[in-house]
Design a protein around this motif. Structure first.
Motif, PDB file in Angstrom:
ATOM      1  N   LEU A   1      58.498  21.243 -23.451  1.00 35.61           N
ATOM      2  CA  LEU A   1      59.069  20.495 -24.621  1.00 35.61           C
ATOM      3  C   LEU A   1      59.585  21.317 -25.741  1.00 35.61           C
ATOM      4  O   LEU A   1      60.676  21.087 -26.142  1.00 35.61           O
TER       5      LEU A   1
ATOM      6  N   SER B   1      57.513  10.110 -27.233  1.00 35.16           N
ATOM      7  CA  SER B   1      57.250  11.643 -26.889  1.00 35.16           C
ATOM      8  C   SER B   1      56.165  11.932 -27.860  1.00 35.16           C
ATOM      9  O   SER B   1      54.946  12.471 -27.403  1.00 35.16           O
TER      10      SER B   1
ATOM     11  N   ILE C   1      60.780  18.308 -32.454  1.00 26.92           N
ATOM     12  CA  ILE C   1      60.178  18.525 -31.092  1.00 26.92           C
ATOM     13  C   ILE C   1      59.732  20.013 -30.772  1.00 26.92           C
ATOM     14  O   ILE C   1      58.630  20.229 -30.479  1.00 26.92           O
TER      15      ILE C   1
ATOM     16  N   VAL D   1      53.518  22.314 -20.224  1.00 32.36           N
ATOM     17  CA  VAL D   1      54.104  21.138 -21.108  1.00 32.36           C
ATOM     18  C   VAL D   1      54.663  21.418 -22.325  1.00 32.36           C
ATOM     19  O   VAL D   1      55.801  20.870 -22.757  1.00 32.36           O
TER      20      VAL D   1
ATOM     21  N   ALA E   1      61.114  13.390 -24.831  1.00 30.30           N
ATOM     22  CA  ALA E   1      61.874  14.665 -25.275  1.00 30.30           C
ATOM     23  C   ALA E   1      63.163  14.606 -24.764  1.00 30.30           C
ATOM     24  O   ALA E   1      64.126  14.808 -25.718  1.00 30.30           O
ATOM     25  N   LEU E   2      63.179  14.590 -23.507  1.00 28.28           N
ATOM     26  CA  LEU E   2      64.564  14.375 -22.972  1.00 28.28           C
ATOM     27  C   LEU E   2      65.472  13.218 -23.553  1.00 28.28           C
ATOM     28  O   LEU E   2      66.571  13.389 -23.595  1.00 28.28           O
TER      29      LEU E   2
ATOM     30  N   SER F   1      51.517  13.827 -20.257  1.00 22.72           N
ATOM     31  CA  SER F   1      52.763  14.996 -20.408  1.00 22.72           C
ATOM     32  C   SER F   1      53.896  14.424 -20.006  1.00 22.72           C
ATOM     33  O   SER F   1      54.870  14.789 -20.319  1.00 22.72           O
TER      34      SER F   1
ATOM     35  N   ALA G   1      55.532  12.531 -22.815  1.00 21.17           N
ATOM     36  CA  ALA G   1      56.074  13.805 -23.863  1.00 21.17           C
ATOM     37  C   ALA G   1      57.293  14.253 -23.189  1.00 21.17           C
ATOM     38  O   ALA G   1      58.351  13.952 -24.204  1.00 21.17           O
ATOM     39  N   ILE G   2      57.374  14.579 -22.026  1.00 19.49           N
ATOM     40  CA  ILE G   2      58.724  15.250 -21.550  1.00 19.49           C
ATOM     41  C   ILE G   2      59.687  14.192 -21.454  1.00 19.49           C
ATOM     42  O   ILE G   2      60.908  14.644 -21.980  1.00 19.49           O
TER      43      ILE G   2
ATOM     44  N   VAL H   1      63.450  21.753 -23.894  1.00 17.90           N
ATOM     45  CA  VAL H   1      63.820  20.618 -23.982  1.00 17.90           C
ATOM     46  C   VAL H   1      64.518  20.372 -25.827  1.00 17.90           C
ATOM     47  O   VAL H   1      65.654  20.147 -25.932  1.00 17.90           O
TER      48      VAL H   1
END
Lengths: 627, 100, 170
Positions: free
Chosen positions: B14, C39, B37, B10, C20-21, C13, C16-17, B17
Motif C-alpha cells: 500500500l 481500499s 493511502i 500488505v 489503492a491501485l 488485503s 485494499a491493494i 502504491v
C-alpha cells in the motif's frame, strides 16, 4: 523552612519579571510593586534570621544543576549565621532604598526598568549570600556584577555613564578571572564546590595550594570589592543614579568580597600568608583611598573613596583572621553608608543634579532634616561613640593589634583620623558656612517618601553597633554569632588594655572632626588652608590628582592594549587573516550555491522525488548494515 | 516465514502504491488521496505491530496518525482551492512559485 | 491463522491493494475517490482481523466517510474540464516507479530480516472483552498530554484553513 528560604530569595526575581516584562503597563505602580516584593522578602527573612539565631542551619539542595563525572554541583541554599546576617542586611537596606527610590526616581524615564534592574540585583545578591556552594555564589557574583553594569549605565544616553559602566564591568571581570581560577583549584583538589564538602576536609590542602587558592579568591574580591589595585571603577560608578550607588556601590555588592573571604574562612585559616596579604591590601587601600577623599569636591566621589577605604577596613578585619569584626563593620557600614549616599542623593535632588560642593554651603537652613541625618551618619563613620561605626571600627583595630599586626593597627588609626576629617569637611562644606548656591536654584527638603527611609537608616546607624557590639554576659553578641560559622582563625599574640584602644580611636575621630572644624568654620580658616596647601604643595597635588593612578593604568595597560589591538590585531590579524579567510569561505559557499541552484526547480513533485530518493537511500543503508 | 509477514507485506505494498501515486500523478487531488493511502499504510503498521507485540499503544498511535492526517488533508485542500483560485489549475507541474 | 481467517485476510488485503491501485491509476479523480473508499474498507477489514475493532469503526466512519467526502466536495468546486492535461502522468513517471519499487524491495528485505517477539500476540488488546475500553484507558491515562496536543494541532489546522481560504475573498 527551606522552601521559605527559597521563596525569600525568589521574591525579588518575581518583582523583576513583573516590572521587566510588563513595565509598560505598570508605569506608575512599578516602584510600589518592586518595593512590595522586597518587603515580602524582608518579612520572610525575619523568621529565617530568628531561626538562625537559635543556632539552626539550613542547607538544602533544590536540584542538581551540573552532574559531570564525580563533580555534582547542586543548586542549593544555605542559611547559617554568616548568611543570615547578610540576609538581614541586604533585605533591610534594599527595602529602604527601594522605598527611597520611589520618590527619587519619580518621573524619570524608564522608571519600571529601574525597579526591574534593582529587583534583579537584590535577587542576585541574595543568591550570592545564600548559595551553599561556590558556583551558586559565583552566579550571584556575576549577576550582581551585571546588574551593577546596567545600573551604572542606567542613563545610557550619557557617554560618561556608559563608559563608567563598561569600566566597572571590565575591571571587575579582571578580578573574576582570579576568582574562577580559585574555584577551579577547589574543584581540582576537593572534587566538589559545596561548602559542606570542602570545609571539613580543608586541612588536606598543602599550604602552598591553600595560599594559591586564597590569593586567587582574594583577587576576585579586589575586583568586586574595589580594593587596590582594581578599585578604579568604583569612583566612576557614581555616574549611576544615587540609590544605585547607595545600594550596590556602598551597602551590598561591594562588600561581597568581604563576605566571600569570611565564607572561605576555613581556607584562609590554613594560609597565614594569604590572610596577611588580605589584611595588608586592606590596610593599604583604606589609607590610600582616604588620602584621595581628602581633597575632592564632588559629593558622591568623596563617598565613593570613603567606601573603598571602609571596605579596606573590613578586609583588615577578615584578613587578620577576626572574621566577625569584618562582618560587623560590613553591617554597620551598610547602614551608615547607605544613609550617607541617600542623603547625598537628597541634596543632589534638591540641587537639580549638582554635586560640586563648591556650589553648595549653608544648606542646613534649607534642608534641616537631611542635614541632621547626614551628621548622624558622619558621626557614625567617624567612629564617635555610641554610634555604630565606633564599635565595629574599634573591634577591627583592636583585633588587628591583638592578633599581632601593630603596623596595620597604626595605619588604621591614621585612616580613622582622616576619615573623620574628610567626612566632616564634606558636612561643613555642604551644610554650613555661607551659601554659594547659584542664582535661580531653590533647594528644598526632600519629600516624605525619601525622608522616612533616611530616618529609619539613621536610627539603624545609631543603635545597630550598640546592640550587637557591646559585651553582654561575657561575650560580644556578634562575635559569638559569626564565630559559629567562621571562628577567629589565629591565636592572640598581644594582650592589650581595651579601654586604652578605645580612647585612642575616640581621640583620632574627635581630632579629625576638630581639624575639619578649624579649617572650614572660623573666619580665618581660608587663610590657614591656603598656607597649608602652599607648604605641603606636592602632597596636596598628589592627593588632589588621586595619585595619578588612572593615568598610570592608562599608560601601563590601556594604551599598549589599544596599540596592539589597532596595529596588530585589527590591521594584521583581522584584516589580513580573518577577513580574507572569511571572504574566501564565503566565495566558496557562493560558488557551491550556484552549482546546487540547478536542483532548485520550484516544482513540488521534483521535491517529492528527492525526498523519496532520500528515503530509498536511507532504507538501503540500513539494509547494507544488517546484511 | 513468520506469521506477521503477510500483514506487513500488505502495508508496504500500500505504501509503495501510494508513493507511486504521489510521484507520478499530476492532479493535486489525486496526489492528496495517494498521500492518504501512504499515511494509512503507516498507521496499519502501527496496528499490526500492536497486535503482534500485545500492547495497545500502537492503536492509540493510529488515532494520532489519523488526526494528523485529517489536519494535513484539510490544509492540503485549502491550498488546492487557493492555487485553483490564483492559477486556475490543480496541476502540480504548474506549481513552481517556490522558485520565484 | 485458521483457514477461514486466511481467506478473509486474502480478500480484504486484495481489496485494499486493488483500491489503492485504482486510486493511483484512474484517469477520473471521482473514480479515484470511490476506489479510495474501497481500499479503506479493505484496510478496515485488516484492522478487524487484528482485533482493533474500534479502529475498524473509526476507519470506516472517519476515512471512508468523512475524509473522502470532504475531498470529493472540494473537487466539485473545481471544473476539471477547463484544466487540460491532468489525466497524463508527470514526465518523470518512470523514475517515480523505480524509486517506489526500490523502497518496496528495501522494505521487503528488511521485513524478512526482522525479528519480533510474538509470544504476546493478540493479548492485552481488550479489557473485559472490550477493545474500546482498553483503548480509552490507554488514551486518557498514559497518552493524555499527546492527546491534548493533537487537539491543538487540529485547532491550528482549522484556523490555518480558514485563514488560507478567506484571504482571497474581500
Amino acid at each position: 523552612m527551606e522552601w521559605l528560604l527559597l521563596l525569600c530569595v525568589l521574591s525579588p526575581a518575581v518583582g523583576c519579571i513583573i516590572n521587566g516584562l510588563f513595565g509598560r503597563w505598570t508605569y506608575r505602580a512599578a516602584g510600589v510593586i518592586g518595593s512590595t516584593f522586597l518587603g515580602i522578602s524582608f518579612a520572610l527573612a525575619i523568621p529565617l534570621i530568628i531561626y538562625a539565631i537559635q543556632g539552626h542551619i539550613i542547607d538544602y539542595d533544590y536540584y542538581h544543576w551540573i552532574i559531570s563525572g564525580k563533580l555534582d554541583v547542586p543548586f542549593g541554599l544555605r542559611l547559617d549565621s554568616l548568611s543570615a546576617m547578610m540576609l538581614g542586611v541586604v533585605t533591610f537596606v534594599s527595602f529602604m532604598i527601594h522605598i527611597y527610590s520611589i520618590g527619587y526616581m519619580g518621573g524619570h524615564k524608564g522608571y519600571a526598568r529601574f525597579f526591574a534592574y534593582l529587583n534583579l540585583f537584590v535577587f542576585a545578591m541574595l543568591l550570592l549570600c545564600m548559595g551553599n556552594n561556590y558556583l551558586t555564589l559565583f552566579i550571584g557574583w556575576e549577576g550582581v556584577g551585571f546588574c551593577s553594569y546596567i545600573l551604572i549605565g542606567y542613563y545610557y544616553e550619557k557617554k560618561t555613564a556608559a563608559d563608567a559602566g563598561r569600566k566597572a564591568f571590565v575591571t571587575t571581570r579582571i578580578g573574576d578571572v582570579g576568582f574562577t581560577i580559585g574555584i577551579l583549584f577547589i574543584i581540582l583538589y576537593f572534587g566538589s564546590v559545596k561548602f559542606t564538602d570542602i570545609f571539613p576536609q580543608a586541612h588536606i590542602l598543602p599550604p602552598m595550594i591553600a595560599t594559591i587558592i586564597t590569593l586567587a579568591l582574594f583577587f576576585g574580591a579586589t575586583g568586586k570589592s574595589a580594593q587596590f589595585p582594581l578599585y578604579v571603577w568604583l569612583p566612576d560608578a557614581m555616574e549611576g543614579p544615587t540609590p544605585v550607588s547607595a545600594l550596590i556601590h556602598a551597602a551590598t555588592m561591594v562588600t561581597a568580597g568581604v563576605y566571600m573571604v569570611a565564607r572561605s574562612a576555613p581556607l584562609y585559616a590554613l594560609s597565614p600568608t594569604g590572610s596577611l596579604v588580605v589584611a595588608s591590601i586592606g590596610a593599604f587601600t583604606a589609607f590610600f583611598a582616604a588620602t584621595m577623599a581628602l581633597t575632592h569636591f564632588d559629593l558622591k566621589r568623596i563617598l565613593a573613596y570613603s567606601t573603598i577605604s571602609q571596605i579596606g577596613y573590613m578586609m583588615i578585619g577578615v584578613g587578620v583572621g577576626a572574621y566577625w569584626t569584618g562582618m560587623f563593620h560590613l553591617m554597620t557600614h551598610a547602614f551608615f553608608k547607605a544613609l550617607l549616599f541617600l542623603s547625598a542623593g537628597a541634596v543632589m535632588h534638591a540641587m537639580h543634579g549638582i554635586l560640586d560642593m563648591r556650589l553648595m554651603g549653608g544648606l542646613r537652613h534649607k534642608m534641616p532634616q537631611t542635614c541632621a541625618v547626614m551628621i548622624i551618619a558622619s558621626l557614625a563613620i567617624a567612629g564617635i561613640p555610641p554610634l555604630s561605626g565606633f564599635f565595629s571600627k574599634d573591634h577591627i583595630l583592636g583585633e588587628a593589634l591583638m592578633l599581632g599586626h601593630p603596623i596595620i593597627w597604626m595605619v588604621g588609626v591614621i585612616t580613622a583620623f582622616m576619615t573623620a576629617y574628610y567626612m566632616f569637611r564634606m558636612v561643613f562644606f555642604t551644610f554650613f558656612g555661607e551659601s554659594r548656591v547659584p542664582e535661580g536654584l531653590h533647594p528644598h527638603e526632600a519629600p516624605n517618601v525619601m525622608l522616612v527611609p533616611l530616618w529609619v537608616l539613621a536610627v539603624g546607624s545609631i543603635v545597630v553597633g550598640a546592640i550587637f557590639g557591646i559585651k553582654m554576659h561575657g561575650h560580644i553578641p556578634i562575635e559569638h554569632f559569626i564565630s559559629l560559622t567562621s571562628p577567629v582563625a589565629f591565636p592572640k599574640v598581644y594582650e592589650v588594655n581595651e579601654s586604652l584602644l578605645i580612647i585612642i580611636s575616640i581621640v583620632a575621630g574627635v581630632l579629625g572632626i576638630a581639624v575639619a572644624w578649624l579649617s572650614y568654620i572660623p573666619k580665618w580658616a581660608p587663610k590657614w588652608r591656603s598656607w597649608f596647601v602652599r607648604t605641603f604643595h606636592p602632597l596636596y597635588r598628589c592627593c588632589f590628582n588621586l595619585w595619578w593612578v588612572d593615568e598610570v593604568y592608562n599608560c601601563l595597560f590601556c594604551r599598549p592594549f589599544w596599540h596592539v589591538s589597532e596595529r596588530f590585531l585589527w590591521k594584521v590579524v583581522d584584516d589580513k587573516l580573518i577577513d580574507a579567510g572569511v571572504d574566501d569561505v564565503g566565495r566558496i559557499a557562493g560558488l557551491a550555491g550556484k552549482a546546487v541552484r540547478i536542483l532548485q526547480t520550484g516544482f513540488i513533485n521534483n521535491y517529492a522525488y528527492w525526498v523519496s530518493a532520500g528515503a530509498l537511500i536511507v532504507c538501503g543503508w540500513y539494509l547494507l548494515k544488517i546484511m | 516465514m513468520q506469521y506477521y509477514v503477510p500483514f506487513l507485506m500488505v502495508a508496504f505494498i500500500l505504501f509503495a502504491v501510494g508513493a507511486i501515486g504521489v510521484l507520478v500523478r499530476r492532479n493535486f487531488f489525486v496526489v492528496l488521496m495517494s498521500l492518504e493511502i501512504m499515511i494509512n499504510s503507516a498507521g496499519l503498521v502501527f496496528v499490526i505491530l500492536s497486535y503482534f507485540s500485545g500492547t495497545i499503544s500502537g492503536q492509540v498511535f493510529f488515532i494520532f496518525v489519523a488526526a494528523v492526517a485529517a489536519s494535513e488533508t484539510a490544509v492540503g485542500l485549502a491550498i488546492a482551492v487557493l492555487m485553483y483560485r490564483v492559477r486556475h489549475t490543480v496541476d502540480v507541474t504548474e506549481f513552481s512559485i517556490m522558485k520565484r | 491463522m485458521t483457514g477461514i481467517e486466511a481467506c478473509v485476510f486474502a480478500i480484504v488485503s486484495l481489496m485494499a491493494i486493488v483500491g489503492a491501485l485504482g486510486v493511483v491509476f484512474c484517469r477520473n479523480p471521482y473514480h479515484s475517490a470511490l476506489w479510495m473508499v474501497f481500499s479503506f474498507v479493505g484496510i478496515a477489514g485488516l484492522f478487524a482481523l487484528l482485533q482493533a475493532y474500534f479502529l475498524t469503526a473509526l476507519q470506516i466512519i472517519v476515512y471512508a466517510g468523512a475524509i473522502v467526502v470532504m475531498i470529493a466536495f472540494v473537487m466539485m468546486t473545481i471544473d476539471f474540464r477547463k484544466v487540460r492535461g491532468l489525466s497524463k502522468f508527470v514526465p518523470q513517471w518512470l523514475w517515480g516507479l523505480i524509486i517506489s519499487f526500490g523502497i518496496l524491495i528495501d522494505l521487503f528485505i528488511l521485513t524478512s530480516k526482522m525479528k519480533i517477539d510474538v509470544s504476546q500476540a493478540g493479548k492485552n488488546l481488550a479489557i473485559a472483552g472490550s477493545n474500546t475500553k482498553a483503548l480509552g484507558m490507554e488514551l486518557f491515562t498514559s497518552y493524555l498530554f499527546p492527546f491534548e496536543m493533537v487537539a491543538v494541532i487540529l485547532l491550528v489546522a482549522l484556523i490555518g484553513v480558514v485563514v488560507l481560504t478567506k484571504r482571497g475573498i474581500k
